[in-house]
Design an enzyme around this catalytic site. Sequence first.
Site, PDB file in Angstrom:
ATOM      1  N   LYS A 172      18.416 -16.205  -4.248  1.00  0.00           N
ATOM      2  CA  LYS A 172      17.409 -15.173  -3.948  1.00  0.00           C
ATOM      3  C   LYS A 172      17.798 -14.544  -2.614  1.00  0.00           C
ATOM      4  O   LYS A 172      18.416 -15.188  -1.775  1.00  0.00           O
ATOM      5  CB  LYS A 172      16.014 -15.796  -3.841  1.00  0.00           C
ATOM      6  CG  LYS A 172      14.881 -14.817  -4.023  1.00  0.00           C
ATOM      7  CD  LYS A 172      14.547 -14.577  -5.478  1.00  0.00           C
ATOM      8  CE  LYS A 172      13.515 -13.478  -5.638  1.00  0.00           C
ATOM      9  NZ  LYS A 172      13.035 -13.361  -7.018  1.00  0.00           N
TER      10      LYS A 172
ATOM     11  N   ASP B 295      13.320  -7.288  -7.184  1.00  0.00           N
ATOM     12  CA  ASP B 295      12.111  -8.110  -7.031  1.00  0.00           C
ATOM     13  C   ASP B 295      11.103  -7.196  -6.329  1.00  0.00           C
ATOM     14  O   ASP B 295      11.235  -5.963  -6.410  1.00  0.00           O
ATOM     15  CB  ASP B 295      12.422  -9.387  -6.228  1.00  0.00           C
ATOM     16  CG  ASP B 295      11.284 -10.415  -6.271  1.00  0.00           C
ATOM     17  OD1 ASP B 295      11.108 -11.060  -7.315  1.00  0.00           O
ATOM     18  OD2 ASP B 295      10.562 -10.560  -5.266  1.00  0.00           O
TER      19      ASP B 295
HETATM   20  P1  NDP Z   1       6.524  -4.847  -7.482  1.00  0.00           P
HETATM   21  O1  NDP Z   1       7.026  -4.522  -6.128  1.00  0.00           O
HETATM   22  O2  NDP Z   1       6.839  -3.943  -8.604  1.00  0.00           O
HETATM   23  O3  NDP Z   1       4.941  -5.035  -7.454  1.00  0.00           O
HETATM   24  C1  NDP Z   1       4.328  -5.980  -6.617  1.00  0.00           C
HETATM   25  C2  NDP Z   1       2.822  -5.873  -6.788  1.00  0.00           C
HETATM   26  O4  NDP Z   1       2.218  -6.958  -6.103  1.00  0.00           O
HETATM   27  C3  NDP Z   1       2.230  -4.599  -6.192  1.00  0.00           C
HETATM   28  O5  NDP Z   1       1.091  -4.269  -6.909  1.00  0.00           O
HETATM   29  C4  NDP Z   1       1.892  -5.050  -4.773  1.00  0.00           C
HETATM   30  O6  NDP Z   1       0.864  -4.291  -4.166  1.00  0.00           O
HETATM   31  C5  NDP Z   1       1.395  -6.450  -5.041  1.00  0.00           C
HETATM   32  N1  NDP Z   1       1.578  -7.286  -3.850  1.00  0.00           N
HETATM   33  C6  NDP Z   1       2.760  -7.550  -3.220  1.00  0.00           C
HETATM   34  N2  NDP Z   1       2.548  -8.329  -2.147  1.00  0.00           N
HETATM   35  C7  NDP Z   1       1.219  -8.554  -2.118  1.00  0.00           C
HETATM   36  C8  NDP Z   1       0.374  -9.279  -1.243  1.00  0.00           C
HETATM   37  N3  NDP Z   1       0.874  -9.967  -0.197  1.00  0.00           N
HETATM   38  N4  NDP Z   1      -0.955  -9.307  -1.523  1.00  0.00           N
HETATM   39  C9  NDP Z   1      -1.464  -8.633  -2.591  1.00  0.00           C
HETATM   40  N5  NDP Z   1      -0.717  -7.900  -3.445  1.00  0.00           N
HETATM   41  C10 NDP Z   1       0.598  -7.879  -3.206  1.00  0.00           C
HETATM   42  O7  NDP Z   1       7.049  -6.335  -7.761  1.00  0.00           O
HETATM   43  P2  NDP Z   1       7.243  -7.067  -9.159  1.00  0.00           P
HETATM   44  O8  NDP Z   1       6.178  -6.662 -10.106  1.00  0.00           O
HETATM   45  O9  NDP Z   1       8.660  -6.945  -9.548  1.00  0.00           O
HETATM   46  O10 NDP Z   1       7.042  -8.608  -8.728  1.00  0.00           O
HETATM   47  C11 NDP Z   1       5.755  -9.234  -8.740  1.00  0.00           C
HETATM   48  C12 NDP Z   1       5.939 -10.740  -8.764  1.00  0.00           C
HETATM   49  O11 NDP Z   1       6.695 -11.111  -9.926  1.00  0.00           O
HETATM   50  C13 NDP Z   1       6.704 -11.356  -7.587  1.00  0.00           C
HETATM   51  O12 NDP Z   1       6.207 -12.651  -7.324  1.00  0.00           O
HETATM   52  C14 NDP Z   1       8.117 -11.466  -8.131  1.00  0.00           C
HETATM   53  O13 NDP Z   1       8.886 -12.457  -7.451  1.00  0.00           O
HETATM   54  C15 NDP Z   1       7.810 -11.891  -9.560  1.00  0.00           C
HETATM   55  N6  NDP Z   1       8.903 -11.679 -10.499  1.00  0.00           N
HETATM   56  C16 NDP Z   1       9.440 -10.433 -10.698  1.00  0.00           C
HETATM   57  C17 NDP Z   1      10.445 -10.257 -11.614  1.00  0.00           C
HETATM   58  C18 NDP Z   1      10.965  -8.904 -11.971  1.00  0.00           C
HETATM   59  O14 NDP Z   1      11.719  -8.828 -12.943  1.00  0.00           O
HETATM   60  N7  NDP Z   1      10.604  -7.851 -11.286  1.00  0.00           N
HETATM   61  C19 NDP Z   1      11.048 -11.419 -12.304  1.00  0.00           C
HETATM   62  C20 NDP Z   1      10.347 -12.659 -12.123  1.00  0.00           C
HETATM   63  C21 NDP Z   1       9.347 -12.767 -11.209  1.00  0.00           C
HETATM   64  P3  NDP Z   1       1.249  -3.114  -3.106  1.00  0.00           P
HETATM   65  O15 NDP Z   1       1.732  -1.977  -3.948  1.00  0.00           O
HETATM   66  O16 NDP Z   1      -0.021  -2.850  -2.387  1.00  0.00           O
HETATM   67  O17 NDP Z   1       2.314  -3.697  -2.217  1.00  0.00           O
END
Ligand code: NDP
Length: 451
Positions: free
Chosen positions: A130, A170
């Site tokens: 990562k 991510d």
């Molecule tokens: P994105 O950047 O597309 O979206 C993240 C979302 O989570 C946004 O809505 C963001 O809100 C919110 N968020 C982020 N940090 C916080 C916080 N501290 N408190 C509240 N809301 C928060 O990321 P992904 O959808 O790609 O990833 C989401 C999760 O899934 C992560 O844990 C990632 O590690 C996991 N994941 C992702 C994969 C992928 O293929 N993308 C694969 C496997 C796991 P805001 O817009 O306000 O920041």
Amino acid sequence: MAVSDHVDLPTFMEGVKKRNPYQPEFVQAVQEVAEDIFEFIEDKEEYHAQQILRRIAEPDRVVSFRVCWEDDNGNVRVQRGWRVQNNNAIGPYKGGIRFHPSVTESVLKFLAFEQTFKNALTGLPMGGGKGGSNFNPKGKSVREIMRFCQSFMTELYRHIGADIDVPAGDIGVGGREIGFMFGQYKRITNNFTGVLTGKGLEWGGSLIRTEATGYGAVYFLANMLATKGEDLVGKTAVISGSGNVATHAAEKIVQLGGKVLTLSDSGGFIHDPDGLDQEKINWVKSHKTHRRGRIEEYVEAFPNATFHAGKTPWGVPCYLALPCATQNELLGDDARTLIANGCKGVSEGANMPTDLDGVHVFKAAKILYAPGKASNAGGVAVSGLEMSQNSERRSWKEDELQQMLKDIMAGIHQSCLAYGDQGGGYIDYVKGANIAGFKKVADAMLAFGVV
Ligand code: NDP
């Protein structure tokens, strides 16, 4: 007493804490896995003698580097970048890159550790890694993001490669950022190779990679429900996040007949009692990704919904919950509230979204609870398929990939059953995923000797 003699779990965890001071997320992730693995290896002397868990919980290496870039006003900005290469026993390191101000070495070490088990569960030959930076993409111009990505890759390129370490996206890193980083890698090395996944379709990307994590989390949920003779039709679901994982999980739930009541971002959550349909989900995708808007603006577009500032959605009564935002966003009390309100299934789209207290609550309630390392593995699985397509220099069709994703999620579910069936109709998916992932990596490590 030889070093290889058994230590108990508290002594093992004391050592982990001592060696990793100020790294609470990493210690939490190791604790969650160690709770199950200690029981599993109780009578398996070789794993003890070879200190396998201790070795998996010590990253192969952590590379930390300075990333300098210039903002649009000509100011020099300095960020920190990292790549954590946790374990490559079963394949090249593989795992995403996160750009978010909350990124620390502890967060990336926990993610790389989790990724090692997750990647093993997919059945594909991928080790765990990562990376990321404390760079905050919010409020930055596209040019600033491009300059940052280029500067980040100018250091990272030394440590990665198609057979060495293959990063992906991510939080804060989507197709655009992968494009900027791939462009810089290619420019520095003069080498067009599958060194990153999540690429655009025109330059080596795979169909359904974007959708895979969210869709996979819902396929996993459907597999769990099927063990109870149930499906998603008519089931209410509460989802957190509004990024890649959350919106695609919402989309698949709606396609399979469920009703999605909430989405959220770091500002709060929206509750839409009518449920989100495809049109509303498309609005969120476009609003969050292209317009980089806030979820609270949803209520202006769809006035039946309400916005709850600064809150998470776990108090909304539901049958299913999918935490899809970030780590430790669902705490013990949230888990108790969900259970009290009749929630029967939890599928984690995010990595470690539930804290240890919450994990224990879900386990004690014996609901269908899938940890992220099992349920969100669809994304990295399709990344693995992207690597295969790059090696073969061809692109598979969408229906082939959709079927492969479904099969992989069903296979992970099956692996969880193999080690998590507790009898009496209760499957401990956390235990099943931890043991199945551990065993595969551990057995490869045994074959390599002490390295
Ligand atoms: P994105 O950047 O597309 O979206 C993240 C979302 O989570 C946004 O809505 C963001 O809100 C919110 N968020 C982020 N940090 C916080 C916080 N501290 N408190 C509240 N809301 C928060 O990321 P992904 O959808 O790609 O990833 C989401 C999760 O899934 C992560 O844990 C990632 O590690 C996991 N994941 C992702 C994969 C992928 O293929 N993308 C694969 C496997 C796991 P805001 O817009 O306000 O920041």
